[in-house]
Design an enzyme around this catalytic site. Structure first.
Site, PDB file in Angstrom:
ATOM      1  N   LYS A 212       0.820  -1.214   0.000  1.00  0.00           N
ATOM      2  CA  LYS A 212       0.000   0.000   0.000  1.00  0.00           C
ATOM      3  C   LYS A 212       0.854   1.265   0.000  1.00  0.00           C
ATOM      4  O   LYS A 212       2.024   1.252   0.351  1.00  0.00           O
ATOM      5  CB  LYS A 212      -1.003  -0.050   1.155  1.00  0.00           C
ATOM      6  CG  LYS A 212      -2.115  -1.046   0.788  1.00  0.00           C
ATOM      7  CD  LYS A 212      -3.318  -0.977   1.656  1.00  0.00           C
ATOM      8  CE  LYS A 212      -4.359  -1.958   1.079  1.00  0.00           C
ATOM      9  NZ  LYS A 212      -5.383  -2.323   2.030  1.00  0.00           N
ATOM     10  N   ARG A 252      -3.834 -10.017   4.523  1.00  0.00           N
ATOM     11  CA  ARG A 252      -4.130 -10.099   3.083  1.00  0.00           C
ATOM     12  C   ARG A 252      -2.897  -9.580   2.349  1.00  0.00           C
ATOM     13  O   ARG A 252      -2.530  -8.422   2.510  1.00  0.00           O
ATOM     14  CB  ARG A 252      -5.366  -9.239   2.816  1.00  0.00           C
ATOM     15  CG  ARG A 252      -5.901  -9.321   1.415  1.00  0.00           C
ATOM     16  CD  ARG A 252      -7.151  -8.456   1.283  1.00  0.00           C
ATOM     17  NE  ARG A 252      -7.590  -8.403  -0.096  1.00  0.00           N
ATOM     18  CZ  ARG A 252      -7.051  -7.621  -1.017  1.00  0.00           C
ATOM     19  NH1 ARG A 252      -6.072  -6.807  -0.701  1.00  0.00           N
ATOM     20  NH2 ARG A 252      -7.488  -7.651  -2.252  1.00  0.00           N
TER      21      ARG A 252
HETATM   22  N1  PMM Z   1      -7.350  -3.822   0.306  1.00  0.00           N
HETATM   23  C1  PMM Z   1      -7.570  -3.810  -1.013  1.00  0.00           C
HETATM   24  C2  PMM Z   1      -8.599  -4.595  -1.569  1.00  0.00           C
HETATM   25  N2  PMM Z   1      -9.372  -5.383  -0.771  1.00  0.00           N
HETATM   26  N3  PMM Z   1      -9.926  -6.188   1.362  1.00  0.00           N
HETATM   27  C3  PMM Z   1      -9.731  -6.200   2.675  1.00  0.00           C
HETATM   28  N4  PMM Z   1     -10.527  -6.955   3.464  1.00  0.00           N
HETATM   29  N5  PMM Z   1      -8.772  -5.454   3.260  1.00  0.00           N
HETATM   30  C4  PMM Z   1      -7.945  -4.653   2.540  1.00  0.00           C
HETATM   31  O1  PMM Z   1      -7.086  -3.989   3.144  1.00  0.00           O
HETATM   32  C5  PMM Z   1      -8.127  -4.600   1.130  1.00  0.00           C
HETATM   33  C6  PMM Z   1      -9.165  -5.402   0.565  1.00  0.00           C
HETATM   34  C7  PMM Z   1      -6.718  -2.956  -1.902  1.00  0.00           C
HETATM   35  O2  PMM Z   1      -5.504  -3.553  -2.173  1.00  0.00           O
HETATM   36  P1  PMM Z   1      -5.152  -4.334  -3.565  1.00  0.00           P
HETATM   37  O3  PMM Z   1      -5.680  -3.504  -4.704  1.00  0.00           O
HETATM   38  O4  PMM Z   1      -3.704  -4.492  -3.555  1.00  0.00           O
HETATM   39  O5  PMM Z   1      -5.857  -5.656  -3.550  1.00  0.00           O
END
Ligand code: PMM
Length: 394
Positions: A212, A252
């Site tokens: 992030k 995650r």
């Molecule tokens: N971050 C992203 C997408 N989905 N879901 C949860 N539960 N928690 C998160 O912090 C989260 C998510 C964005 O990150 P990405 O685009 O790298 O997947």
């Protein structure tokens, strides 16, 4: 229901514009291959998302989202892989669950689609309820908190009430502080530094820091240029492993192997993390362990103290035995091991008991002390004690 063992959730964004994987998984085959290798590297769950949540991202149509995710969900579920569907749409959640996904991850915490909680309640599956203050397009505009930690905790609590009012079982709720969603770097750090406060809300906690923007800023070069997305995995793995040790239910991440490696190293250094525990003290049983012949023939009493590390926050609320470990069953298994097949060393006995304890579904850590008060030692002595501390997977 979901496991209480630390979860490494591998991210599979099947979007052409995902900020962190550059859309490299935009064909079904490459998505399936990527997920399979994440599982081989230690991912317990694969989180599949078809809509980018990158700051500034536009919404896509329902049809596009379904077309991106469902074929991948079908193929991976058919291989027995535990799938979570990352969506803000109840229609996508329902279609993914019928295609074999086992849980829903809604970054809007049920706020984007008013039907989401009702649909998830009727599906009877777990849901990640993330903290969210508005759509990706505008989420980084007008970020205002008087006290980010207090406000995020309160807003998450409100969402749990809404989820339960819609009929979602309390035990099917996982919370997520929504790192980077409507938050500046300082807010993200404040939340991460106060994991205990988030855990005190009383639900399993999923945290996503991987790649992030706030990590890009942390790792900026001397000119202040943020570190590229693709070069944030070491920091992501270190932070994620630390959060797991601090009691998070799951993390995650993009780089599953780095996270799993970092977590193993941390656990090897500090095998007694800040997790809840149940202790069984002074379990006494007769056995025939020992190196000497008379020990094998005549036997003697051994006594065991066991510390079982597991999250008890869920059972503490539900008051259901099924939500924790049944300590009477653990005690029976320890006694059976002492009374069973003799081994030479109490080191070995401690190892076998620790392994038995870790076979109970929710136990992630076992510290076993084996006492041998009648050991064959000349002269007066009090006790001989061997301690084995073992983490799941170690
Ligand atoms: N971050 C992203 C997408 N989905 N879901 C949860 N539960 N928690 C998160 O912090 C989260 C998510 C964005 O990150 P990405 O685009 O790298 O997947």
């Amino acid at each position: 229901m979901f496991t209480h063992a630390p979860v490494i959730m591998g991210i599979l964004n099947v979007t052409p514009d995902s900020f962190s994987d550059g859309g490299q998984f935009d064909s079904v085959k490459s998505a399936v291959d990527a997920a399979t290798s994440m599982v081989a590297n230690g991912a317990n769950i694969i989180d599949i998302g078809g809509e980018s949540t990158r700051p500034g991202a536009e919404r896509i149509s329902l049809e596009t989202e379904l077309a991106r995710v469902i074929p991948v969900v079908e193929q991976l579920s058919a291989q027995g892989i535990h799938i979570s569907i990352d969506t803000m749409r109840s229609e996508v959640a329902a279609a993914a669950i019928s295609a074999g996904a086992r849980m829903v991850n809604d970054v809007s915490g049920g706020l984007s689609d008013p039907q989401m909680f009702h649909v998830v309640a009727s599906l009877g599956v777990p849901i990640v309820v993330m903290h969210w203050r508005g759509p990706s397009k505008t989420m980084q505009e007008n970020i205002r908190y008087n006290n980010a930690l207090v406000e995020v905790c309160a807003e998450l609590q409100d969402r749990t009430k809404a989820a339960m009012n819609a009929g979602i079982h309390r035990g099917n709720i996982i919370l997520d502080p929504g790192i980077g969603f409507g938050k500046e770097a300082e807010h993200n750090w404040e939340l991460l530094r106060n994991l205990d406060a988030l855990l005190a809300i009383g639900y399993p906690l999923l945290v996503g820091v991987s790649r992030k923007r706030f990590l890009g800023s942390l790792l900026a070069d001397t000119e202040g240029t943020p570190r590229d997305v693709g070069a944030r995995d070491v920091a992501s793995a270190a932070a994620s492993a630390y959060l797991l040790q601090g009691g998070a239910w799951g993390v995650r991440v993009h780089d599953v192997q780095a996270t799993s490696d970092a977590y193993k190293a941390l656990c090897a250094i500090n095998p007694d993390p800040a997790i809840d525990s149940i202790e069984l003290l002074g379990l006494r049983e007769f056995g025939h362990h020992g190196v000497l012949e008379h020990e094998r023939i005549n036997g003697q009493y051994f006594s065991v103290d066991a510390t079982l590390g597991l999250s008890i926050s869920h059972a503490a609320h539900t008051d259901h035995l099924a939500d924790t470990v049944n300590y009477a069953e653990v005690a029976d298994s320890i006694r059976a091991r002492i009374a069973g097949e003799p081994v030479d060393l109490i080191e070995k006995l401690a190892e076998l008991i620790a392994t038995d304890c870790l076979a109970f579904p929710q136990v992630v850590f076992a510290k076993i002390r084996v006492h041998k008060p009648d050991a064959p030692i000349e002269g007066e002595f009090g006790d001989v004690i061997v301690t084995r501390a073992k983490f799941i997977g170690s």
